[in-house]
Design a protein around this motif. Structure first.
Motif, PDB file in Angstrom:
ATOM      1  N   ALA A 193       0.821  -1.213   0.000  1.00  0.00           N
ATOM      2  CA  ALA A 193       0.000   0.000   0.000  1.00  0.00           C
ATOM      3  C   ALA A 193       0.859   1.270   0.000  1.00  0.00           C
ATOM      4  O   ALA A 193       0.407   2.329  -0.440  1.00  0.00           O
ATOM      5  CB  ALA A 193      -0.927  -0.004   1.212  1.00  0.00           C
ATOM      6  N   LEU A 194       2.111   1.150   0.467  1.00  0.00           N
ATOM      7  CA  LEU A 194       2.993   2.319   0.555  1.00  0.00           C
ATOM      8  C   LEU A 194       3.890   2.478  -0.667  1.00  0.00           C
ATOM      9  O   LEU A 194       4.330   3.587  -0.966  1.00  0.00           O
ATOM     10  CB  LEU A 194       3.880   2.211   1.810  1.00  0.00           C
ATOM     11  N   LEU A 195       4.166   1.366  -1.378  1.00  0.00           N
ATOM     12  CA  LEU A 195       5.149   1.377  -2.457  1.00  0.00           C
ATOM     13  C   LEU A 195       4.519   0.981  -3.789  1.00  0.00           C
ATOM     14  O   LEU A 195       3.576   0.193  -3.828  1.00  0.00           O
ATOM     15  CB  LEU A 195       6.289   0.404  -2.124  1.00  0.00           C
ATOM     16  N   ASP A 196       5.075   1.519  -4.869  1.00  0.00           N
ATOM     17  CA  ASP A 196       4.626   1.121  -6.213  1.00  0.00           C
ATOM     18  C   ASP A 196       5.160  -0.260  -6.579  1.00  0.00           C
ATOM     19  O   ASP A 196       4.479  -1.039  -7.240  1.00  0.00           O
ATOM     20  CB  ASP A 196       5.105   2.144  -7.252  1.00  0.00           C
ATOM     21  N   LEU A 197       6.387  -0.538  -6.144  1.00  0.00           N
ATOM     22  CA  LEU A 197       6.985  -1.857  -6.405  1.00  0.00           C
ATOM     23  C   LEU A 197       7.613  -2.370  -5.119  1.00  0.00           C
ATOM     24  O   LEU A 197       8.515  -1.734  -4.564  1.00  0.00           O
ATOM     25  CB  LEU A 197       8.047  -1.772  -7.506  1.00  0.00           C
ATOM     26  N   LEU A 198       7.127  -3.498  -4.651  1.00  0.00           N
ATOM     27  CA  LEU A 198       7.658  -4.127  -3.446  1.00  0.00           C
ATOM     28  C   LEU A 198       8.335  -5.437  -3.830  1.00  0.00           C
ATOM     29  O   LEU A 198       7.711  -6.321  -4.406  1.00  0.00           O
ATOM     30  CB  LEU A 198       6.536  -4.399  -2.438  1.00  0.00           C
ATOM     31  N   VAL A 199       9.613  -5.547  -3.497  1.00  0.00           N
ATOM     32  CA  VAL A 199      10.354  -6.789  -3.716  1.00  0.00           C
ATOM     33  C   VAL A 199      10.552  -7.432  -2.345  1.00  0.00           C
ATOM     34  O   VAL A 199      11.438  -7.050  -1.586  1.00  0.00           O
ATOM     35  CB  VAL A 199      11.706  -6.518  -4.401  1.00  0.00           C
ATOM     36  N   LEU A 200       9.703  -8.379  -2.049  1.00  0.00           N
ATOM     37  CA  LEU A 200       9.722  -9.052  -0.748  1.00  0.00           C
ATOM     38  C   LEU A 200       9.496 -10.549  -0.961  1.00  0.00           C
ATOM     39  O   LEU A 200       8.361 -11.019  -0.960  1.00  0.00           O
ATOM     40  CB  LEU A 200       8.632  -8.469   0.169  1.00  0.00           C
ATOM     41  N   PRO A 201      10.570 -11.299  -1.184  1.00  0.00           N
ATOM     42  CA  PRO A 201      10.421 -12.735  -1.449  1.00  0.00           C
ATOM     43  C   PRO A 201       9.733 -13.456  -0.285  1.00  0.00           C
ATOM     44  O   PRO A 201       9.977 -13.158   0.875  1.00  0.00           O
ATOM     45  CB  PRO A 201      11.865 -13.223  -1.609  1.00  0.00           C
ATOM     46  N   VAL A 202       8.885 -14.410  -0.635  1.00  0.00           N
ATOM     47  CA  VAL A 202       8.123 -15.161   0.368  1.00  0.00           C
ATOM     48  C   VAL A 202       8.987 -16.267   0.960  1.00  0.00           C
ATOM     49  O   VAL A 202       9.782 -16.898   0.262  1.00  0.00           O
ATOM     50  CB  VAL A 202       6.859 -15.767  -0.284  1.00  0.00           C
ATOM     51  N   LYS A 203       8.842 -16.491   2.256  1.00  0.00           N
ATOM     52  CA  LYS A 203       9.520 -17.618   2.888  1.00  0.00           C
ATOM     53  C   LYS A 203       8.843 -18.923   2.464  1.00  0.00           C
ATOM     54  O   LYS A 203       7.628 -18.996   2.380  1.00  0.00           O
ATOM     55  CB  LYS A 203       9.455 -17.489   4.412  1.00  0.00           C
ATOM     56  N   ALA A 214       8.711 -13.787 -10.874  1.00  0.00           N
ATOM     57  CA  ALA A 214       9.338 -14.027 -12.178  1.00  0.00           C
ATOM     58  C   ALA A 214       9.177 -12.844 -13.130  1.00  0.00           C
ATOM     59  O   ALA A 214       9.750 -12.844 -14.225  1.00  0.00           O
ATOM     60  CB  ALA A 214       8.742 -15.280 -12.813  1.00  0.00           C
ATOM     61  N   SER A 215       8.421 -11.833 -12.707  1.00  0.00           N
ATOM     62  CA  SER A 215       8.186 -10.670 -13.568  1.00  0.00           C
ATOM     63  C   SER A 215       9.469  -9.862 -13.746  1.00  0.00           C
ATOM     64  O   SER A 215      10.351  -9.860 -12.884  1.00  0.00           O
ATOM     65  CB  SER A 215       7.086  -9.788 -12.987  1.00  0.00           C
ATOM     66  N   GLU A 216       9.552  -9.153 -14.869  1.00  0.00           N
ATOM     67  CA  GLU A 216      10.775  -8.416 -15.197  1.00  0.00           C
ATOM     68  C   GLU A 216      11.113  -7.313 -14.194  1.00  0.00           C
ATOM     69  O   GLU A 216      12.272  -7.201 -13.773  1.00  0.00           O
ATOM     70  CB  GLU A 216      10.629  -7.831 -16.611  1.00  0.00           C
ATOM     71  N   PRO A 217      10.137  -6.470 -13.745  1.00  0.00           N
ATOM     72  CA  PRO A 217      10.479  -5.436 -12.758  1.00  0.00           C
ATOM     73  C   PRO A 217      10.979  -6.028 -11.432  1.00  0.00           C
ATOM     74  O   PRO A 217      11.915  -5.499 -10.815  1.00  0.00           O
ATOM     75  CB  PRO A 217       9.149  -4.691 -12.556  1.00  0.00           C
ATOM     76  N   PHE A 218      10.349  -7.130 -11.002  1.00  0.00           N
ATOM     77  CA  PHE A 218      10.752  -7.776  -9.750  1.00  0.00           C
ATOM     78  C   PHE A 218      12.173  -8.303  -9.848  1.00  0.00           C
ATOM     79  O   PHE A 218      13.011  -8.080  -8.952  1.00  0.00           O
ATOM     80  CB  PHE A 218       9.780  -8.919  -9.416  1.00  0.00           C
ATOM     81  N   VAL A 219      12.472  -8.983 -10.945  1.00  0.00           N
ATOM     82  CA  VAL A 219      13.797  -9.565 -11.126  1.00  0.00           C
ATOM     83  C   VAL A 219      14.862  -8.468 -11.238  1.00  0.00           C
ATOM     84  O   VAL A 219      15.951  -8.575 -10.647  1.00  0.00           O
ATOM     85  CB  VAL A 219      13.819 -10.468 -12.382  1.00  0.00           C
ATOM     86  N   LYS A 267      19.499  -5.696  -8.145  1.00  0.00           N
ATOM     87  CA  LYS A 267      20.176  -4.520  -7.576  1.00  0.00           C
ATOM     88  C   LYS A 267      20.315  -4.605  -6.059  1.00  0.00           C
ATOM     89  O   LYS A 267      21.056  -3.824  -5.459  1.00  0.00           O
ATOM     90  CB  LYS A 267      19.396  -3.249  -7.934  1.00  0.00           C
ATOM     91  N   HIS A 268      19.586  -5.544  -5.459  1.00  0.00           N
ATOM     92  CA  HIS A 268      19.580  -5.650  -3.994  1.00  0.00           C
ATOM     93  C   HIS A 268      20.966  -5.980  -3.431  1.00  0.00           C
ATOM     94  O   HIS A 268      21.302  -5.584  -2.318  1.00  0.00           O
ATOM     95  CB  HIS A 268      18.577  -6.721  -3.555  1.00  0.00           C
ATOM     96  N   ALA A 269      21.774  -6.690  -4.232  1.00  0.00           N
ATOM     97  CA  ALA A 269      23.097  -7.094  -3.744  1.00  0.00           C
ATOM     98  C   ALA A 269      23.985  -5.899  -3.417  1.00  0.00           C
ATOM     99  O   ALA A 269      24.945  -6.021  -2.647  1.00  0.00           O
ATOM    100  CB  ALA A 269      23.783  -7.977  -4.780  1.00  0.00           C
ATOM    101  N   ALA A 270      23.664  -4.715  -3.976  1.00  0.00           N
ATOM    102  CA  ALA A 270      24.496  -3.531  -3.725  1.00  0.00           C
ATOM    103  C   ALA A 270      24.500  -3.138  -2.255  1.00  0.00           C
ATOM    104  O   ALA A 270      25.476  -2.550  -1.770  1.00  0.00           O
ATOM    105  CB  ALA A 270      24.005  -2.361  -4.572  1.00  0.00           C
ATOM    106  N   VAL A 271      23.429  -3.461  -1.530  1.00  0.00           N
ATOM    107  CA  VAL A 271      23.366  -3.076  -0.121  1.00  0.00           C
ATOM    108  C   VAL A 271      24.406  -3.848   0.686  1.00  0.00           C
ATOM    109  O   VAL A 271      24.888  -3.370   1.715  1.00  0.00           O
ATOM    110  CB  VAL A 271      21.944  -3.290   0.447  1.00  0.00           C
TER     111      VAL A 271
END
Length: 320
Positions: free
Chosen positions: A225-235, A247-252, A257-261
């Protein structure tokens, strides 16, 4: 900080009891601590004996019984000396309380370390002599930094760390927008507050990527509800809809880019945050905040330097 065990934490507590009692004895002419150095050396010698007598790994039951008896004897001698010092420390505490009113800072410290020593004596008796398992919530990992937590991260070669977890939120340019020192908290408990607090400062934050540890069904609903794109993999095993989403392109693309953190986390550790020299929880939080500021200044300097290099190359091309 050193690696915490029941025996060396007891030694830490009694070392402070001896030092404070000897200082009080000298300042207020209290008898009983003329041989404080001897008492400290004797206690350390008994500590070393307990550390050398390890539990037997032999399959021979007789050898196991013999080693167990030796181990219990060493611990009993150590605890007996600890009880003697505890009694003498209590007597010094009563004398100090009679000397000054209100209580001196020295009196407060002495009472505190006597309490620590009594807790460690009880835990050693329960663990070694009564073969009882001590619950995790009853353990203390540092007498001088009581906020310290036991962190099991599962890293290769470093299964356990001592300190506090810190969560950071980094933007696409490498700047750390927000951080949170997690005192008694897990990842899933800080995800929503971290995003809300960051959006107050940076309203343009519209997408965010998290590790699996931040996932809960509640977090997924509220963060979407707060973000346009949420990348939160399910356990665990994702549902069909979640599988399509992941599997969608924006999610992937965002997930990659997450590894940069991880680079930012490593940079904070390399530039001093691997060990905090400040004292107390407030000091820890202040040191983390200064490290984040230093990291952002470093990123800013790198960007400015890169800009200057590009400008210099353009001037060289024009001159050529």
């Amino acid at each position: 900080m050193h690696y915490p065990t029941d025996t060396n934490l007891l030694f830490d507590a009694l070392r402070k009891v001896i030092q404070l009692s000897a200082k009080a004895s000298k300042e207020y002419d209290l008898a009983g601590w003329g041989k404080s150095g001897y008492h400290l050396r004797l206690l350390k010698r008994l500590l070393r004996r307990t550390q050398k007598v390890k539990p037997s790994t032999s399959p021979d039951e007789q050898k196991q019984a013999k080693r167990k008896k030796e181990r219990e004897k060493a611990y009993c001698q150590y605890l007996a000396q600890a009880q003697v010092l505890m009694q003498r420390g209590q007597e010094t505490l009563f004398k100090l309380q009679a000397v000054a009113e209100p209580p001196l800072p020295m009196t407060v410290d002495l009472a505190c370390f006597l309490g620590h020593a009594q807790r460690q004596i009880d835990q050693i008796q329960r663990r070694v002599l009564q073969a009882e398992t001590i619950p995790h919530n009853q353990k203390v990992f540092s007498l001088f930094q009581p906020h310290t937590e036991w962190l099991c991260k599962g890293k290769a070669g470093v299964p356990v760390e001592l300190g506090l977890n810190t969560c950071i939120l980094e933007d696409q340019y490498g700047f750390i927008l927000h951080h949170k020192v997690m005192v008694g908290q897990t990842d899933d408990a800080v995800a929503l507050p971290l995003v809300k607090e960051t959006q107050k400062r940076f309203p343009n934050l519209r997408q965010c990527s998290f590790d699996t540890g931040f996932y809960t069904p509640n977090n997924q609903v509220k963060l979407q509800a707060l973000l346009d794109l949420l990348v939160l993999p399910v356990k665990g095993t994702p549902s069909k809809d979640q599988t399509v989403l992941e599997a969608s392109e924006p999610f992937v693309a965002a997930r990659r880019k997450h590894a940069a953190v991880e680079s930012a986390i490593n940079a904070l550790e390399v530039h001093g945050l691997d060990r905090c020299p400040d004292h107390g929880l407030d000091g820890f939080k202040r040191y983390v905040a200064l490290a984040v500021v230093a990291r952002n200044i470093q990123i800013l300097g790198a960007l400015l330097q890169k800009k200057e290099v590009k400008a210099h190359k353009r001037q060289q091309k024009k001159a050529a």
